[in-house]
Design a protein around this motif. Structure first.
Motif, PDB file in Angstrom:
ATOM      1  N   ILE A   5     -12.596  13.309  28.318  1.00 43.70           N
ATOM      2  CA  ILE A   5     -11.266  13.273  27.728  1.00 43.70           C
ATOM      3  C   ILE A   5     -11.097  14.505  27.558  1.00 43.70           C
ATOM      4  O   ILE A   5     -12.222  14.957  25.940  1.00 43.70           O
ATOM      5  CB  ILE A   5     -10.759  12.601  26.977  1.00 43.70           C
ATOM      6  CG1 ILE A   5     -10.288  11.429  27.776  1.00 43.70           C
ATOM      7  CG2 ILE A   5      -9.181  13.631  26.411  1.00 43.70           C
ATOM      8  CD1 ILE A   5      -9.143  10.699  26.482  1.00 43.70           C
ATOM      9  N   GLU A  61     -11.213  13.573  32.632  1.00 43.65           N
ATOM     10  CA  GLU A  61     -10.667  12.928  32.515  1.00 43.65           C
ATOM     11  C   GLU A  61      -9.785  14.396  31.203  1.00 43.65           C
ATOM     12  O   GLU A  61      -9.824  14.606  30.616  1.00 43.65           O
ATOM     13  CB  GLU A  61      -9.701  11.916  32.010  1.00 43.65           C
ATOM     14  CG  GLU A  61     -10.353  10.475  32.912  1.00 43.65           C
ATOM     15  CD  GLU A  61      -9.161  10.085  33.547  1.00 43.65           C
ATOM     16  OE1 GLU A  61      -7.915  10.590  33.816  1.00 43.65           O
ATOM     17  OE2 GLU A  61      -9.297   9.029  34.015  1.00 43.65           O
ATOM     18  N   LYS A  62      -8.653  15.665  32.227  1.00 47.23           N
ATOM     19  CA  LYS A  62      -7.902  16.550  31.422  1.00 47.23           C
ATOM     20  C   LYS A  62      -6.878  15.497  30.942  1.00 47.23           C
ATOM     21  O   LYS A  62      -5.952  15.867  31.379  1.00 47.23           O
ATOM     22  CB  LYS A  62      -7.638  17.871  32.638  1.00 47.23           C
ATOM     23  CG  LYS A  62      -7.674  18.990  32.062  1.00 47.23           C
ATOM     24  CD  LYS A  62      -6.737  19.814  32.263  1.00 47.23           C
ATOM     25  CE  LYS A  62      -6.220  21.056  31.755  1.00 47.23           C
ATOM     26  NZ  LYS A  62      -5.420  21.781  32.023  1.00 47.23           N
ATOM     27  N   LEU A  63      -6.946  15.829  29.321  1.00 39.70           N
ATOM     28  CA  LEU A  63      -5.583  14.929  28.700  1.00 39.70           C
ATOM     29  C   LEU A  63      -6.052  15.817  27.768  1.00 39.70           C
ATOM     30  O   LEU A  63      -6.705  16.102  27.146  1.00 39.70           O
ATOM     31  CB  LEU A  63      -6.080  13.723  28.788  1.00 39.70           C
ATOM     32  CG  LEU A  63      -5.642  12.521  28.621  1.00 39.70           C
ATOM     33  CD1 LEU A  63      -5.712  11.006  28.728  1.00 39.70           C
ATOM     34  CD2 LEU A  63      -5.160  12.703  26.813  1.00 39.70           C
ATOM     35  N   LYS A  65      -6.058   2.327  31.943  1.00 40.05           N
ATOM     36  CA  LYS A  65      -6.695   2.614  33.248  1.00 40.05           C
ATOM     37  C   LYS A  65      -8.165   2.601  33.042  1.00 40.05           C
ATOM     38  O   LYS A  65      -8.717   1.484  33.923  1.00 40.05           O
ATOM     39  CB  LYS A  65      -6.903   4.028  33.458  1.00 40.05           C
ATOM     40  CG  LYS A  65      -7.607   4.190  34.697  1.00 40.05           C
ATOM     41  CD  LYS A  65      -7.153   6.122  35.311  1.00 40.05           C
ATOM     42  CE  LYS A  65      -8.267   6.421  35.951  1.00 40.05           C
ATOM     43  NZ  LYS A  65      -7.751   7.613  36.062  1.00 40.05           N
ATOM     44  N   HIS A  66      -9.086   2.817  32.005  1.00 41.29           N
ATOM     45  CA  HIS A  66     -10.521   2.727  31.224  1.00 41.29           C
ATOM     46  C   HIS A  66     -10.137   0.937  30.536  1.00 41.29           C
ATOM     47  O   HIS A  66     -10.477   2.025  28.733  1.00 41.29           O
ATOM     48  CB  HIS A  66     -11.116   3.664  30.855  1.00 41.29           C
ATOM     49  CG  HIS A  66     -11.258   4.695  31.492  1.00 41.29           C
ATOM     50  ND1 HIS A  66     -12.219   5.132  32.465  1.00 41.29           N
ATOM     51  CD2 HIS A  66      -9.961   6.008  31.892  1.00 41.29           C
ATOM     52  CE1 HIS A  66     -11.621   6.089  33.785  1.00 41.29           C
ATOM     53  NE2 HIS A  66     -10.302   6.618  32.941  1.00 41.29           N
ATOM     54  N   PHE A  77      -4.565   6.615  29.308  1.00 39.97           N
ATOM     55  CA  PHE A  77      -5.510   6.304  29.899  1.00 39.97           C
ATOM     56  C   PHE A  77      -6.734   5.225  29.272  1.00 39.97           C
ATOM     57  O   PHE A  77      -7.219   4.665  30.230  1.00 39.97           O
ATOM     58  CB  PHE A  77      -6.487   7.836  29.035  1.00 39.97           C
ATOM     59  CG  PHE A  77      -7.998   7.325  28.354  1.00 39.97           C
ATOM     60  CD1 PHE A  77      -8.567   8.239  29.383  1.00 39.97           C
ATOM     61  CD2 PHE A  77      -8.142   7.133  27.555  1.00 39.97           C
ATOM     62  CE1 PHE A  77      -9.379   8.369  29.514  1.00 39.97           C
ATOM     63  CE2 PHE A  77      -9.645   7.037  27.587  1.00 39.97           C
ATOM     64  CZ  PHE A  77     -10.777   7.796  28.529  1.00 39.97           C
TER      65      PHE A  77
END
Length: 337
Positions: free
Chosen positions: A30, A55-57, A71-72, A68
C-alpha cells in the motif's frame, strides 16, 4: 504467506519488499505515492523477478482501509512504514504529522484486531529517546520528551500498539532505527526524495552531482569532537533484513512478550563532517558546504547499543559507512545518468 507492507514504495519499504520476496513471502504494497513513485515497482521487479501486488491507497481514508482488508483477508502480517518523516517539516506542520502518522496506524490496528492472530512490525525511530543521557543508547533508555512532532508521533504510536496488544491477538515488534542510508547494490532502488532532501546523505549526493549548489551543515558548536551533530548511519539493506527477521520471529511465535523492542543501528556514531569526508573519499569529489545555524528539533548525538538485536534477533549490521555512501553515490549517478 501474504504480508502487507505499507509505504512499500518508499526508501526503506522498497528494500524490505525485495528482502521479503527473496525469502518467499507474497507481498502486497500500500502506498499513496505522496513521497514515492510507482516506478519503484520496476526496480523491485528487476531485482527479484517478482512484481508485488500494489494498491494505491491513502491510509487516512478509513473506509478504504476496511475495503482493502475485506479484499485481502488472508494477510498474516503487516510491516508499517507509511508515515511522514521529516523532523523540520513536522515542527512547521504538526497537524499533518499527527493525522498522517497516527490515524493511519489506528485504522490498520482496528482491522488487525478483528483477526484471530496478527503480526505487526512498526517502523519506529531513535527519536523516541530525544537527547539520551548516555551513549550508546540501549532499549532501556528513558523515553524523553519528544524534540519534534515527528518524534512524538513515534512515541505515541508505540504506546498505541502496546495498549492494543494487551487486549487483542496482535503481537508486535517495535524497531527503533537510527539513520538509514545507501541503496541496493544493484542500484535498481534507492533513496529518491521528492523536492529538497530532508536527510543528509541524499543532499550530499545531490551536491556531489551538482544539483545542489552547496550543502548546509546545521551547527558546528555541538559538544562533539568536531562540533557537528553525531548520528548512527545504517545501510538500508541491513535494515531491511532486520525487518524480515523480526517478522519471522513473530510468525514462528518466538517472541517472548506481546510487544518487543529493538534498536537497529551500527553501534558507531559519525559526525556530519565525518560523513562528508567519507563521501569525498569514496566519490573522489570535493563537496561545497557551509556551516549554518542549528536546526530546531535536532539533537546533539544519537548512536545505538545493538547488543539486544545482535543477541536476541541474531541480526547485525554488515556495511561500513564508506560502503553505504558508495552505494548511495552509485544510485545517484544512475538516476541522473
Amino acid at each position: 504467506m501474504k504480508i502487507l507492507v505499507t509505504g512499500g514504495l518508499g526508501f526503506i519499504g522498497s528494500h524490505t519488499v525485495v528482502e521479503l520476496q527473496s525469502e518467499g513471502f507474497e507481498v502486497v504494497i500500500i502506498d499513496n505515492l505522496s513521497n514515492s513513485s510507482e516506478e519503484v515497482m520496476v526496480g523491485i521487479e528487476a531485482i527479484s523477478n517478482i512484481k508485488p501486488i500494489f494498491e494505491k491507497l491513502d491510509l487516512r481514508e478509513k473506509s478504504a482501509v476496511q475495503s482493502f482488508f475485506e479484499k485481502h483477508h488472508d494477510i498474516k502480517g503487516v510491516i508499517h512504514f507509511a508515515a511522514s518523516k521529516a523532523v523540520g517539516e513536522s515542527v512547521e506542520n504538526p497537524l499533518l504529522y499527527y493525522e498522517n502518522n497516527l490515524s493511519t496506524l489506528i485504522y490498520l490496528l482496528q482491522e488487525l484486531q478483528k483477526k484471530d492472530e496478527a503480526s505487526f512490525i512498526f517502523s519506529s525511530s531513535c527519536t523516541v529517546y530525544g537527547q539520551a543521557e548516555k551513549m550508546p543508547i540501549t532499549e532501556d533508555a528513558p523515553i524523553q520528551s519528544a524534540m519534534s512532532p515527528y518524534g512524538n508521533t513515534k512515541q505515541i504510536g508505540e504506546e498505541i500498539i502496546t495498549d492494543v496488544a494487551k487486549v487483542s491477538n496482535i503481537k508486535a515488534i517495535l524497531l527503533r532505527y537510527f539513520n538509514p542510508v545507501g541503496s541496493h547494490p544493484s542500484a535498481e532502488i534507492g533513496e529518491l526524495p521528492i523536492g529538497v532532501p530532508q536527510n543528509l546523505v541524499p543532499f550530499i549526493t545531490q551536491t556531489g552531482m551538482g544539483l545542489r549548489e552547496k550543502l548546509s551543515v546545521y551547527g558546528d558548536d555541538y559538544p562533539t569532537p568536531d562540533g557537528t551533530a553525531v548520528r548512527d548511519y545504517i545501510h538500508v539493506v541491513d535494515l531491511a533484513k532486520a525487518h524480515v527477521i523480526a517478522l519471522k520471529r513473530l510468525l514462528e511465535n518466538k517472541n517472548l512478550e506481546k510487544v518487543e523492542t529493538f534498536n537497529l543501528g551500527t553501534g558507531t556514531g559519525s559526525s556530519v563532517l565525518e560523513v562528508i569526508n567519507a563521501f569525498e573519499k569514496v566519490s573522489d569529489k570535493k563537496l561545497n558546504y557551509q556551516i549554518v545555524g542549528r536546526r530546531e528539533g535536532d539533537i546533539t548525538s544519537a548512536y545505538a547499543n545493538t547488543d539486544k538485536a545482535n543477541e536476541v534477533l541474531g541480526w547485525k549490521a554488515q556495511s561500513t559507512l564508506e560502503e553505504s555512501l558508495a552505494s548511495a553515490w552509485m544510485w545517484e549517478q544512475k538516476i541522473r545518468g
